[in-house]
Design a protein around this motif. Structure first.
Motif, mmCIF file in Angstrom:
data_model
loop_
_atom_site.group_PDB
_atom_site.id
_atom_site.type_symbol
_atom_site.label_atom_id
_atom_site.label_comp_id
_atom_site.label_asym_id
_atom_site.label_seq_id
_atom_site.Cartn_x
_atom_site.Cartn_y
_atom_site.Cartn_z
ATOM 1 N N UNK A 133 -69.339 -47.994 38.992
ATOM 2 C CA UNK A 133 -69.801 -47.063 40.027
ATOM 3 C C UNK A 133 -70.173 -47.825 41.293
ATOM 4 N N UNK A 134 -70.115 -49.155 41.206
ATOM 5 C CA UNK A 134 -70.412 -49.954 42.398
ATOM 6 C C UNK A 134 -69.166 -50.220 43.236
ATOM 7 N N UNK A 183 -56.302 -43.277 39.460
ATOM 8 C CA UNK A 183 -56.937 -43.929 40.595
ATOM 9 C C UNK A 183 -58.347 -43.433 40.884
ATOM 10 N N UNK A 184 -58.631 -42.169 40.553
ATOM 11 C CA UNK A 184 -59.882 -41.571 41.032
ATOM 12 C C UNK A 184 -61.020 -41.602 40.006
ATOM 13 N N UNK A 242 -72.242 -32.809 40.935
ATOM 14 C CA UNK A 242 -72.697 -33.380 42.208
ATOM 15 C C UNK A 242 -71.791 -34.514 42.678
ATOM 16 N N UNK A 243 -70.644 -34.687 41.991
ATOM 17 C CA UNK A 243 -69.706 -35.759 42.358
ATOM 18 C C UNK A 243 -70.367 -37.127 42.338
ATOM 19 N N UNK A 244 -71.302 -37.330 41.413
ATOM 20 C CA UNK A 244 -71.833 -38.681 41.274
ATOM 21 C C UNK A 244 -70.954 -39.473 40.312
ATOM 22 N N UNK A 245 -70.205 -38.714 39.492
ATOM 23 C CA UNK A 245 -69.126 -39.319 38.727
ATOM 24 C C UNK A 245 -67.901 -38.420 38.904
ATOM 25 N N UNK A 246 -66.705 -38.977 38.709
ATOM 26 C CA UNK A 246 -65.488 -38.165 38.724
ATOM 27 C C UNK A 246 -64.901 -38.238 37.325
ATOM 28 N N UNK A 298 -63.940 -41.965 37.395
ATOM 29 C CA UNK A 298 -64.869 -43.007 36.941
ATOM 30 C C UNK A 298 -65.173 -42.845 35.458
ATOM 31 N N UNK A 346 -64.616 -46.895 35.179
ATOM 32 C CA UNK A 346 -64.696 -47.765 36.359
ATOM 33 C C UNK A 346 -66.149 -47.993 36.749
ATOM 34 N N UNK A 381 -65.772 -49.519 41.898
ATOM 35 C CA UNK A 381 -64.636 -48.739 41.410
ATOM 36 C C UNK A 381 -63.618 -49.591 40.632
#
Lengths: 560, 560
Positions: B107-108, B77-78, B24-28, B80, B105, B110
């Motif tokens: 989640x607030x 860079x991307x 769900x792209x809540x994390x990467x 989390x 990173x 990054x």
């Protein structure tokens, strides 16, 4: 190439007028030959230069889209003048391709002159490489130039429009071609030795696998697979250096002979420079890429220096004569030489071996042990037999065709292979001759001897099919060569780093964190990474615009 | 690779918790395995994950510079989160490499979490390619994660810090590896067919030489030299497609067998996917570059699409297992299989042919005419004899060494060649099996048959040394194969464009002005050039600052 063109084809007056302007940067000149539609086939260029006797001018024109000049370096943005190659038309007759000096831009404000369209042809391979060169496009819409801007050393157009050949022999042009191509061979060695220097040094630093009981891992340079890929390239760098030195001598020799109108070695010199250009540039391009792969993943980073080296180097396979076209020219001269063997005409220079046809067609290689392959006479004869038999075989097959030209066409893939075999023989021969000379420095000769043998036996192994198919060797002798090759790798290994240090390249010139002289690779790689502009911020630009909405699910969904 | 790692090594609970977050792209998430100092040798990774029973946490740490994670895509860079591979240490003992889910990173905002250093590793090969991917560097300074973020499907650490193996068989991991590599083989065919499509279409448009009496010049696709370089690549694109389809079936087969704990074909499946990954990616990278060269100078322009295709594709030779390392794995299994032949253990799957050792070591190829080479049985047996004899030859040579491991090391260059021979046999076999099936469409089967023969006979010709050295063929039979190959090129020629149109790529997907479906190459090249930002002005930026002073000699000269 602007200056050499004027030197080679301009009259003394033209040289006196234009060369100082170019030397002193009062004009910037480029060499405008290649067109959108024609590269290798120079005789097919479409740009026209039509003489107008009313005004004593040539009218330079691009009659078709494909006649647009395309690729000339420095043309797009910088050049004020060009030597333009165009079909000379006078008195209604097309006299083929000639050179003309054409001003392209104003010397006051650099704007293109009326009738001249100029531009850059766009991005090219690599991130740097030729992207800093304004390779250009150029179109002419009936641009007029004075008659005296035709390069008139070899032929002239008179005030009345008569086309006249001068008594300067056309063969002189070959001198320039030999010069340019010998410099390309020298450059091949330079580019290859840079890549090999990086890969050898890094392979001595990089360790992977082979750790026992927590001890250090094995330097990848110690793996036979790494050696079998890398040491032949190291040997090639030296081989191309020596054959390049020899070509430089050949250029002087040809030039001196041309001056006294001795054309006896011209064809052979042309074949050997064309062929050496083709074989060394193709091998070097492949070798740079192989060196990059030999550095594993890190070779893919620009900081390794290898991607840029490849992108800069690889056009050498195409420019100054596409390598396949050049090899076919070599093949044509080989076929001609074979056909003259029976008439008793003795081949000269690098083709002299073909005079031994009776012996070489029947000789049996005398190698009985792996060590026998260290004897340069055995190597030399094996390469001579292979090259000659392949050429003779092609000639026989062509001879069976009802039409010679058709036969040449049908057999052209085989002819390429025969040409390569002939050129590899030249490289091996010149390497053998080099290590036969006095070589100063303790032990240096022995190391070069090893590399010479590596080059020869690696080439033999890679093309084993040729040697076996022509009966130049038996399978057993091929296996012995391969066995000896393995032993040679073991001998090269202790000196491999010294053999690349010997190129004496500075770290600045190498431009590679992997190829550093001090071997301090990992801190340098790490440090280099932080110079990436992306690392100027910790949270990347675009986070708030793209990433955060994605992570926070605030992206608007389509309502469809 | 973040998701497959959790799928393969995470417990059901872990999968339930983490996969939806990733989907769900809540994390990467990214897959952080490779380090600055270790790639191929995964067991040599240095990052540590030390269990602290006081807090029920793992402490993730980068003890050395070379332990920095390096290359993971999306890391810089991307991402989390990452699945981090690290040495599991508990109760003072090192249990080797395991996977851990680590948040990198916030989640607030990054920003990297405390103890986490993140960055991009810098520019890479090509002007585009992987430069749009933030391949990253990652260091840990004693970063703590909860114990339940160790992926615990295959082994666990208990609350007390005990290391426990689960009863889930480790072989399940091979399933993932087979899956990834079969998709790489499928991708090889895709990339290769794109390059071949561009080169074939352009070769039909490009004309050069061969004009007689002002008539049209010859399409370069009509030259035998062009055909002999290009048609084998066209055939390879089809060959890799079919072997890729078959690998896809193999993956299903292996997975089903693993589920019922049948490991009988696992080793053979591993060898054949690893080897096919190596052979197809190396061949494809070389082939894309060859297609670029086959487009002459214009292939060097980014607008040809080929430089970018090469730069994007070529890392496939290195990632997911360096090709040489993979081929040595194949060779190891080949040697093991050979050693078991005498014990009567029958080899399975793609190695089944080795069971015919008695026959294949002595068989004589029965080819007597060029046309005989159209018989798939002759092709098949020639490839089988070559592969088996090379493997047996290696095994015998290794057997003569005093130490088997030392012998394997010394013979590793030969082992690579034996592994390639084995894999090429598989590709040829699967192509033959394919064209043996029912194939819909009038005349399609015949075309595929031609391509199958081109692939086989070209491979045979290229590796003729292997076939002759092992006595699998006579020189005469090799020459007949080459003769037949020339005839096949003539048969492929009329259908060459149709055979690349059949890939059904849109112009947009091809991204090449040379490969346009409508063949309108020159206007497209010309138009594309004008889009270059350099062409936004007629007089280039920098003229007044740099060029004009040069041309007007107003540069200040050094007074030294």
């Amino acid at each position: 190439m602007f200056v050499p063109a004027i030197k080679g084809q301009g009259t003394e007056e033209q040289q006196k007028k234009w060369l100082p302007l170019a030397y002193k940067f009062q004009i910037i000149g480029c060499y405008a030959q290649t067109e959108l539609g024609h590269g290798s086939n120079v005789q097919g260029l479409e740009t026209t230069a039509t003489f107008d006797p009313m005004t004593d001018e040539f009218v330079i024109h691009s009659p078709t889209l494909t006649s647009s000049k395309w690729w000339p370096g420095g043309l797009g943005k910088a050049s004020t003048h060009a030597v333009v190659y165009a079909r000379l038309i006078t008195e209604g007759k097309d006299y083929g391709i000639h050179g003309f000096i054409v001003q392209l831009r104003s010397l006051e404000d650099h704007s293109p002159l009326p009738g001249v369209t100029l531009g850059d042809i766009g991005g090219k391979f690599g991130s740097g490489a030729y992207n800093s060169m304004d390779n250009g496009v150029l179109r002419f819409d009936h641009v007029r130039i004075p008659r005296d801007q035709m390069l008139m050393r070899l032929s002239q157009v008179t005030r009345e429009g008569k086309y006249v050949q001068s008594d300067v022999p056309k063969q002189l042009l070959y001198g320039t071609m030999v010069y340019v191509r010998q410099s390309i061979v020298a450059d091949a060695s330079k580019a290859l030795s840079r890549a090999v220097c990086i890969a050898v040094r890094y392979s001595a630093i990089r360790k992977q696998f082979g750790s026992q009981d927590g001890g250090p891992e094995t330097q990848v340079l110690n793996y036979r697979t790494q050696q079998s890929r890398l040491f032949p390239l190291l040997a090639s760098a030296y081989a191309f250096r020596f054959v390049g030195d020899w070509l430089n001598w050949l250029y002087t020799d040809v030039t001196q002979k041309l001056e006294v109108k001795d054309y006896s070695t011209l064809q052979e010199a042309h074949a050997c420079t064309a062929g050496l250009k083709a074989v060394t540039t193709s091998a070097t391009a492949d070798a740079i890429e192989e060196c990059r792969k030999l550095c594993g993943g890190h070779g893919y980073l620009n900081s390794s220096g290898l991607p840029e080296l490849f992108a800069v180097y690889v056009p050498a396979c195409t420019y100054e004569g596409d390598n396949v076209v050049l090899l076919l020219q070599v093949a044509r001269i080989l076929m001609k030489t074979v056909s003259q063997l029976t008439s008793g005409k003795q081949p000269v220079g690098t083709m002299a071996y073909m005079g031994k046809v009776q012996h070489l067609m029947q000789s049996k290689c005398a190698v009985k042990t792996a060590e026998d392959w260290l004897n340069p006479a055995f190597i030399q004869e094996a390469f001579e037999a292979r090259a000659l038999r392949m050429a003779v075989n092609c000639a026989q097959n062509i001879g069976q065709a009802s039409n010679q030209e058709e036969g040449f066409y049908e057999r052209s893939p085989d002819l390429l292979e025969a040409a390569v075999a002939h050129i590899q023989l030249i490289i091996v021969t010149k390497f053998i001759e080099k290590v036969h000379q006095d070589i100063p420095g303790h032990g240096v000769k022995e190391q070069l001897q090893n590399l010479c043998n590596v080059y020869a036996l690696y080439t033999l192994h890679k093309h084993l099919g040729d040697f076996l198919a022509t009966g130049s060797l038996t399978p057993k002798q091929g296996a012995l060569a391969n066995e000896q090759l393995g032993k040679l790798y073991a001998q090269v290994r202790p000196n491999a780093v010294a053999l690349v240090d010997a190129f004496n390249y500075t770290d600045h010139y190498l431009g590679s964190v992997l190829g550093r002289y001090d071997g301090n690779v990992y801190p340098a790689l790490y440090e280099e990474a932080w110079k990436d502009p992306l690392n100027e911020t910790v949270v990347p630009e675009g986070y708030h615009e793209y990433l955060r909405p994605l992570l926070k699910q605030q992206l608007k969904l389509s309502r469809l």
